[in-house]
Design a protein around this motif. Structure first.
Motif, PDB file in Angstrom:
ATOM      1  N   LEU A 388       0.864  -1.176   0.000  1.00 23.97           N
ATOM      2  CA  LEU A 388       0.000   0.000   0.000  1.00 23.97           C
ATOM      3  C   LEU A 388       0.902   1.227   0.000  1.00 23.97           C
ATOM      4  O   LEU A 388       1.624   1.483   0.968  1.00 23.97           O
ATOM      5  CB  LEU A 388      -0.906   0.012   1.227  1.00 23.97           C
ATOM      6  CG  LEU A 388      -1.799   1.248   1.379  1.00 23.97           C
ATOM      7  CD1 LEU A 388      -2.836   1.299   0.266  1.00 23.97           C
ATOM      8  CD2 LEU A 388      -2.478   1.260   2.742  1.00 23.97           C
ATOM      9  N   PHE A 389       0.875   1.985  -1.078  1.00 29.46           N
ATOM     10  CA  PHE A 389       1.731   3.157  -1.228  1.00 29.46           C
ATOM     11  C   PHE A 389       0.893   4.417  -1.070  1.00 29.46           C
ATOM     12  O   PHE A 389      -0.062   4.635  -1.831  1.00 29.46           O
ATOM     13  CB  PHE A 389       2.422   3.145  -2.590  1.00 29.46           C
ATOM     14  CG  PHE A 389       3.270   4.361  -2.850  1.00 29.46           C
ATOM     15  CD1 PHE A 389       4.217   4.778  -1.925  1.00 29.46           C
ATOM     16  CD2 PHE A 389       3.123   5.098  -4.014  1.00 29.46           C
ATOM     17  CE1 PHE A 389       5.003   5.894  -2.147  1.00 29.46           C
ATOM     18  CE2 PHE A 389       3.901   6.219  -4.255  1.00 29.46           C
ATOM     19  CZ  PHE A 389       4.841   6.622  -3.314  1.00 29.46           C
ATOM     20  N   LEU A 390       1.238   5.242  -0.101  1.00 25.84           N
ATOM     21  CA  LEU A 390       0.553   6.500   0.160  1.00 25.84           C
ATOM     22  C   LEU A 390       1.512   7.639  -0.155  1.00 25.84           C
ATOM     23  O   LEU A 390       2.418   7.945   0.636  1.00 25.84           O
ATOM     24  CB  LEU A 390       0.076   6.580   1.616  1.00 25.84           C
ATOM     25  CG  LEU A 390      -0.876   5.471   2.083  1.00 25.84           C
ATOM     26  CD1 LEU A 390      -1.276   5.700   3.537  1.00 25.84           C
ATOM     27  CD2 LEU A 390      -2.108   5.397   1.200  1.00 25.84           C
ATOM     28  N   ASP A 391       1.338   8.239  -1.306  1.00 22.34           N
ATOM     29  CA  ASP A 391       2.168   9.374  -1.706  1.00 22.34           C
ATOM     30  C   ASP A 391       1.584  10.662  -1.119  1.00 22.34           C
ATOM     31  O   ASP A 391       0.364  10.783  -0.974  1.00 22.34           O
ATOM     32  CB  ASP A 391       2.225   9.461  -3.228  1.00 22.34           C
ATOM     33  CG  ASP A 391       3.409  10.280  -3.705  1.00 22.34           C
ATOM     34  OD1 ASP A 391       4.218  10.712  -2.853  1.00 22.34           O
ATOM     35  OD2 ASP A 391       3.540  10.470  -4.933  1.00 22.34           O
ATOM     36  N   GLU A 392       2.471  11.605  -0.813  1.00 20.74           N
ATOM     37  CA  GLU A 392       2.055  12.853  -0.163  1.00 20.74           C
ATOM     38  C   GLU A 392       1.284  12.545   1.120  1.00 20.74           C
ATOM     39  O   GLU A 392       0.134  12.965   1.317  1.00 20.74           O
ATOM     40  CB  GLU A 392       1.207  13.711  -1.112  1.00 20.74           C
ATOM     41  CG  GLU A 392       1.887  14.064  -2.413  1.00 20.74           C
ATOM     42  CD  GLU A 392       3.097  14.977  -2.215  1.00 20.74           C
ATOM     43  OE1 GLU A 392       3.191  15.613  -1.145  1.00 20.74           O
ATOM     44  OE2 GLU A 392       3.943  15.039  -3.112  1.00 20.74           O
ATOM     45  N   LEU A 393       1.914  11.838   2.009  1.00 23.00           N
ATOM     46  CA  LEU A 393       1.254  11.342   3.219  1.00 23.00           C
ATOM     47  C   LEU A 393       0.614  12.449   4.061  1.00 23.00           C
ATOM     48  O   LEU A 393      -0.532  12.289   4.514  1.00 23.00           O
ATOM     49  CB  LEU A 393       2.262  10.544   4.060  1.00 23.00           C
ATOM     50  CG  LEU A 393       1.699   9.854   5.300  1.00 23.00           C
ATOM     51  CD1 LEU A 393       0.705   8.779   4.911  1.00 23.00           C
ATOM     52  CD2 LEU A 393       2.838   9.249   6.132  1.00 23.00           C
TER      53      LEU A 393
END
Length: 592
Positions: A388-393
Motif C-alpha cells: 500500500l503506497f501513500l504518496d504525499e502522506l
C-alpha cells in the motif's frame, strides 16, 4: 284443501287408477334398475358413494399445487462469504402479476423484466399467472444480477419445462440479457469458493470462465445462453467444463456461439484478462539513492513499513513502485485469497501471482481506505499480501491516517453496518512518501525553500506520533546529484532479480526460525528472537536516551536489526546491525 279433496275423491271414485299408478311405478323399477338407483341417488346426494369423486378431486388439486412450486439454489454476496439462497417460485391463480419478496435490492427487483424478455426470446412461453418469487432467507439483503438465471430456471421448472429432480444438487448464477444470453456476474468468486466445499454442481456464465479456473475441486459448468441451460437440464445438451490453469490462455480464443462480439475481442483478450503480465519495474532503473535502495531491500525482507522523506523528483515514487518486484510471488492459496478480495470488491480478479500494489490518491477518505462502500473491501484489504503506497502522506485527511493504525497492528479490517458485520484481511506492507516541508525544498543548498520553522513543524505534525511509531523505517532522500543523474547507473547498481534472491533467503531463515516475518513479531517474541550482546545493548540504550524512543519504537529497532543480520546471514545481531537500524529512524532523530 281443495286439491287434497280432489285426490281423495279421484282415488275413491276410481280405485283402478290408483292401482295403475302403483303398477307403473313397480314395473318401471323392475324393468330399469338403474332408474331406481338414480332415483335413490338423487334422494340421497350425500351418500358415501358420492363422496368418492369429491375426495379424488381434492387430491388432484393438491398434486397440481405442488407442481406449481419450484426451488432453485444460489448464493448471495456478503463480503468474503456467500450464504446459500433458496429461490422459490410459485405460479398461482388470479390476475397475471410478478411479485418478488425476500429483501431484493433495486437490481434484483428489476430482474423480472429481464427474465420475462429472456424467456420469450429464448422460445419459451411466459406464464400468464400470478408469479411469486421468494428469496430465502428473507432477512438477508440480495444484490446483483446473479439471481436472473435462478429465477428463470425456477419459472421453467414450475411450468413443467424442467424436471424438479434436476435442481436438487445444482446452484445457478448469471445475469440475463433481454435475448437470453448469460453475461458476466460480479462478486462471484467467493460464492464459487464456498460452493466448491459442497457436492453441488455450479452453473455459471461462460464470461466467468477465467475466474472459475482459480477454484480447485469444484463441479463447475459453463453456459452461454438460457436455452443451453434448459437443454442441459433436460438431457438434450452438455455444458462446457472449466479449463485448467494450463489452458487459461486458450480460454480467450474459445468460441461463444451465442455472443457475436467475442471474436472481435480475441486479439487483445490476453491483455484484457491479465494473462500477459508486463514485467515488473527493475530496481536498476533508479539512479543513485543507494541508502534508499538498501532500506527498500530491508523492507522487502521482513515486511517492514517504510516512509521516505525527500524533495520532489528525488525518486520516492520510483522506489515504491519497484518494491513488488523484490517480493517473492504469491503461492496458490495466497493468489486465491487476493483474487477473492478483488472479486468481493466488484473488480475483475487478477490471475497472475504478482503481489498487489495499491496507490490511492491523497483525496481518499478514511471510509474509502477501510471500505469501498457497504460490506466490500477497501484499499487496505485490496493491498492484502502486497504493498500500500501513500504518496504525499501529510496531505491525507487526519481520519484517513488514523484509520491505518489498527490494521497495521492486527492485519484485519472489521466493517460494521446495520444488522451486518464483515471482516476482511488487511496484512499489507505500508510504503509512504512525503516532502520535508510544504514547498518540498527544505534543506536545499540553492535556498529555494522559504518555509518558516513553524510551517515545517505544522506540516510534519499532520502525521501523529502513534502512526510514526508504527512505521518501522524513516529514510531521508536528497536531490539527485548531477554525476548520478548523468553517469552510468547500470554499472554500479544491482537489478531486482539479484536483490530478490537475498530477500527470499532472508525470508526463508525467518520462517524456519520463528514461523513469521520479523515485522510481525510480538513483544514477547522480540525478547526471545532478538537478543543483544553487551555492546549492542549499550548502543541501543544510548539511542533511546538521546532520541527519546518509545517502547514501540525500541521494538521496531530490534526487529530491523534482526532483519539486517538475516540479510547478512548472521545468526546473532551485531553492533553494526543495531547502528544501521537506528539510522533508519530518521524522524525520531528530527523530533527526539
Amino acid at each position: 284443501m281443495d286439491v287434497g279433496t280432489r285426490k281423495h275423491v279421484s282415488s275413491r271414485n276410481d280405485p283402478s287408477a290408483a292401482k295403475d299408478v302403483s303398477t307403473r311405478k313397480h314395473v318401471s323399477s323392475r324393468n330399469d334398475p338403474s332408474a331406481a338407483k338414480d332415483v335413490s341417488t338423487r334422494k340421497h346426494p350425500s351418500t358415501p358413494k358420492d363422496a368418492g369423486p369429491s375426495k379424488s378431486g381434492r387430491t388432484r388439486k393438491r398434486v397440481k399445487t405442488r407442481k406449481d412450486v419450484s426451488t432453485v439454489f444460489s448464493r448471495a454476496p456478503l463480503g468474503l462469504h456467500a450464504p446459500l439462497v433458496r429461490v422459490e417460485v410459485h405460479l398461482g391463480t388470479g390476475l397475471p402479476t410478478f411479485a418478488m419478496v425476500g429483501l431484493p435490492e433495486t437490481v434484483v427487483r428489476e430482474s423480472k423484466e429481464r427474465v420475462r424478455s429472456a424467456l420469450l426470446n429464448s422460445g419459451f412461453e411466459f406464464p400468464t399467472r400470478r408469479i411469486t418469487v421468494n428469496l430465502s432467507p428473507a432477512d438477508l439483503p440480495k444484490e446483483g444480477g446473479r439471481f436472473d438465471l435462478p429465477i428463470a430456471v425456477g419459472i421453467l421448472a414450475a411450468c413443467g419445462k424442467i424436471p424438479p429432480r434436476e435442481l436438487e444438487h445444482r446452484e445457478f448464477y448469471g445475469e440475463l440479457s433481454l435475448g437470453g444470453e448469460l453475461r458476466e456476474t460480479r462478486k462471484l468468486l467467493p460464492a464459487l469458493i464456498e460452493g466448491s466445499g459442497s457436492t453441488n454442481e455450479l452453473i455459471l456464465p461462460f464470461a466467468n470462465a477465467l475466474e472459475a479456473a482459480l477454484v480447485r475441486h469444484a463441479k463447475l459448468k459453463l453456459a452461454s445462453h438460457l436455452r443451453q441451460v434448459c437443454d442441459a437440464l433436460n438431457g438434450r445438451a452438455v455444458l462446457s467444463e472449466v479449463p485448467g490453469p494450463a489452458d487459461l490462455a486458450a480460454v480467450a480464443h474459445l468460441g461463444n456461439p451465442w455472443d457475436p462480439t467475442i471474436p472481435a475481442c480475441r486479439a487483445d483478450a490476453s491483455e484484457r484478462y491479465g494473462l500477459a503480465d508486463k514485467p515488473a519495474p527493475d530496481l536498476a532503473e533508479v539512479r543513485g539513492q543507494f541508502a534508499a535502495k538498501r532500506a527498500l531491500e530491508i523492507a522487502a525482507a521482513a515486511e517492514h513499513g517504510l516512509l521516505m522523506v525527500g524533495p520532489p523528483g528525488a525518486g520516492k515514487t520510483l522506489l515504491a513502485q519497484r518494491l513488488p518486484g523484490l517480493l517473492p510471488p504469491l503461492n496458490e492459496s495466497e493468489a486465491l485469497e487476493v483474487a477473492s478480495l478483488e472479486s468481493a470488491a466488484g473488480r475483475r480478479p487478477s490471475l497472475g501471482n504478482r503481489r498487489p500494489f495499491r496507490n490511492p490518491q491523497h483525496t481518499a477518505t478514511g471510509a474509502a481506505l477501510i471500505s469501498g462502500g457497504g460490506l466490500v473491501p477497501g484499499e487496505l484489504s485490496l493491498a492484502h499480501l502486497g504493498v500500500l503506497f501513500l504518496d504525499e502522506l501529510p496531505e491525507f485527511s487526519r481520519d484517513a491516517l488514523e484509520a491505518l493504525r489498527e490494521p497495521l497492528e492486527s492485519g484485519v479490517v472489521t466493517l460494521v453496518r446495520v444488522k451486518r458485520s464483515c471482516e476482511f484481511p488487511a496484512r499489507f506492507q505500508l510504503v509512504a512518501a512525503m516532502n520535508p516541508c510544504p514547498c518540498g525544498y527544505a534543506g536545499d543548498p540553492g535556498g529555494r525553500c522559504h518555509c518558516t520553522a513553524e510551517q515545517v513543524a505544522r506540516y510534519r505534525h499532520r502525521i501523529s506520533g502513534p502512526l510514526i511509531d508504527r512505521i518501522d523505517m524513516h529514510v531521508e532522500l536528497r536531490a539527485l546529484p548531477v554525476e548520478d543523474l548523468l553517469g552510468n547507473a547500470h554499472a554500479e547498481t544491482e537489478n531486482s532479480d539479484t536483490v530478490a534472491l537475498r530477500v527470499a533467503a532472508a525470508r526463508q531463515v525467518q520462517m524456519q526460525r520463528q514461523g513469521k516475518f520479523n515485522a510481525r513479531l510480538t513483544p514477547s517474541e522480540v525478547t526471545r528472537f532478538c537478543p543483544l550482546q553487551r555492546e549492542s545493548r549499550v548502543l541501543l540504550g544510548t539511542a533511546i536516551s538521546q532520541l527519546g524512543l518509545s517502547a514501540r519504537a525500541c521494538h521496531r529497532v530490534l526487529k530491523l536489526a534482526r532483519t539486517c543480520a538475516d540479510l547478512a546471514g548472521e545468526p546473532a545481531i551485531r553492533r553494526t546491525d543495531v547502528a544501521e537500524a537506528v539510522r533508519l529512524r530518521a524522524l525520531d532523530k528530527l523530533t527526539g
